[in-house]
Design a protein around this motif. Structure first.
Motif, PDB file in Angstrom:
ATOM      1  N   ASN A   1       3.117  -9.533   4.366  1.00  0.00           N
ATOM      2  CA  ASN A   1       3.473  -8.811   3.149  1.00  0.00           C
ATOM      3  C   ASN A   1       3.593  -9.827   2.020  1.00  0.00           C
ATOM      4  O   ASN A   1       3.599 -11.028   2.259  1.00  0.00           O
TER       5      ASN A   1
ATOM      6  N   GLU B   1      -4.436  -3.570   4.414  1.00  0.00           N
ATOM      7  CA  GLU B   1      -5.295  -4.023   3.321  1.00  0.00           C
ATOM      8  C   GLU B   1      -4.850  -5.381   2.799  1.00  0.00           C
ATOM      9  O   GLU B   1      -5.681  -6.219   2.446  1.00  0.00           O
ATOM     10  N   LEU B   2      -3.539  -5.598   2.766  1.00  0.00           N
ATOM     11  CA  LEU B   2      -3.029  -6.878   2.287  1.00  0.00           C
ATOM     12  C   LEU B   2      -3.415  -8.006   3.232  1.00  0.00           C
ATOM     13  O   LEU B   2      -3.834  -9.083   2.798  1.00  0.00           O
TER      14      LEU B   2
ATOM     15  N   ASN C   1      -0.322  -1.869  -4.569  1.00  0.00           N
ATOM     16  CA  ASN C   1      -1.154  -0.716  -4.217  1.00  0.00           C
ATOM     17  C   ASN C   1      -1.853  -0.871  -2.868  1.00  0.00           C
ATOM     18  O   ASN C   1      -2.531   0.051  -2.419  1.00  0.00           O
ATOM     19  N   LEU C   2      -1.690  -2.030  -2.245  1.00  0.00           N
ATOM     20  CA  LEU C   2      -2.350  -2.280  -0.969  1.00  0.00           C
ATOM     21  C   LEU C   2      -1.439  -1.927   0.195  1.00  0.00           C
ATOM     22  O   LEU C   2      -0.236  -2.212   0.171  1.00  0.00           O
ATOM     23  N   SER C   3      -2.019  -1.312   1.223  1.00  0.00           N
ATOM     24  CA  SER C   3      -1.269  -1.084   2.457  1.00  0.00           C
ATOM     25  C   SER C   3      -1.104  -2.414   3.172  1.00  0.00           C
ATOM     26  O   SER C   3      -1.725  -3.418   2.803  1.00  0.00           O
ATOM     27  N   SER C   4      -0.287  -2.437   4.213  1.00  0.00           N
ATOM     28  CA  SER C   4      -0.078  -3.672   4.968  1.00  0.00           C
ATOM     29  C   SER C   4      -1.391  -4.186   5.545  1.00  0.00           C
ATOM     30  O   SER C   4      -1.680  -5.385   5.489  1.00  0.00           O
TER      31      SER C   4
ATOM     32  N   TRP D   1      -7.000  -8.761   2.661  1.00  0.00           N
ATOM     33  CA  TRP D   1      -7.169  -9.481   1.395  1.00  0.00           C
ATOM     34  C   TRP D   1      -6.766 -10.936   1.555  1.00  0.00           C
ATOM     35  O   TRP D   1      -7.464 -11.854   1.116  1.00  0.00           O
TER      36      TRP D   1
ATOM     37  N   LEU E   1      -1.127  -5.936  -6.055  1.00  0.00           N
ATOM     38  CA  LEU E   1      -0.854  -6.028  -4.621  1.00  0.00           C
ATOM     39  C   LEU E   1       0.016  -4.885  -4.109  1.00  0.00           C
ATOM     40  O   LEU E   1      -0.050  -4.527  -2.925  1.00  0.00           O
TER      41      LEU E   1
END
Length: 205
Positions: free
Chosen positions: A82, A124-125, A119-122, A128, A117
């Motif tokens: 996160n 997606e993060l 707006n990103l799910s776990s 990324w 950041l």
């Protein structure tokens, strides 16, 4: 540089008796650290695993791939699960120290990063952050090649097992990169490198 990149390959078998000098390994680590990342955040860490016992455990969790134990050096890339304010605060403080600017001047920059950041799910993060780690991996591969040091990037390992072995909670293991010197018994070093021609790779419009 061109010759160094043509010379390197994903080494399959290392000579465990040959070790990388401290100075050369430092250059490789500094090259990884100099890689560009989005916002300059560097949302990954490197774990330089030197313990033979840990490396044996990691090899078992990497389907018994010999480079994990036989290469001179083993680096595990981990990424943040996160992106909490404490991560960003640490980065902003680093900017203050290096560039000698007032902390208040960075508030808008931090807000912009949070806006993207958040707006990103776990999942997606993590994806990324992993993309950023790959940039660092590329810099490490190139620096090793210029120094005449072999390397092997690896994704073939049990990531959750690596997290457990390395005691990771906030971070997640995503990549392994080994460095050392090829064994004379590694026959893959004699294989011709197969790549697309530039005409096949590049489209001009």
């Amino acid at each position: 540089m061109k010759n160094a990149l043509a010379w390197r390959y994903a080494t399959q078998k290392y000579d465990p008796t040959k070790k990388i000098s401290t100075e050369d390994m430092q250059e490789i680590l500094e090259a990884i650290n100099s890689a560009p990342t989005s916002y300059g955040l560097q949302p990954f860490r490197l774990i330089h695993v030197k313990s033979p016992e840990l490396r044996q455990q990691l090899r078992a969790a990497a389907f018994d791939q010999s480079p994990v134990t036989d290469a001179s050096d083993l680096i595990v890339f981990t990424v943040n699960r996160n992106m909490e304010n404490r991560h960003l605060d640490t980065y902003m403080q680093r900017i203050v120290e290096v560039r000698e600017v007032e902390r208040e001047r960075l508030n808008r920059f931090q807000e912009n990063i949070v806006g993207v950041l958040s707006n990103l799910s776990s999942e997606e993060l993590i994806a990324w952050n992993t993309k950023q780690a790959y940039i660092g991996l590329g810099f490490g591969l190139v620096m090793a090649a210029t120094l005449g040091i072999d390397s092997t990037p690896m994704e073939g390992f049990q990531k959750e097992k690596y997290d457990e072995i390395l005691g990771l909670t906030d971070d997640h293991a995503v990549l392994v990169l080994t460095f050392g010197y090829r064994s004379e018994e590694d026959h893959t070093q004699h294989h011709k490198k197969v790549r697309k021609t530039l005409d096949q790779l590049v489209t001009i419009k």
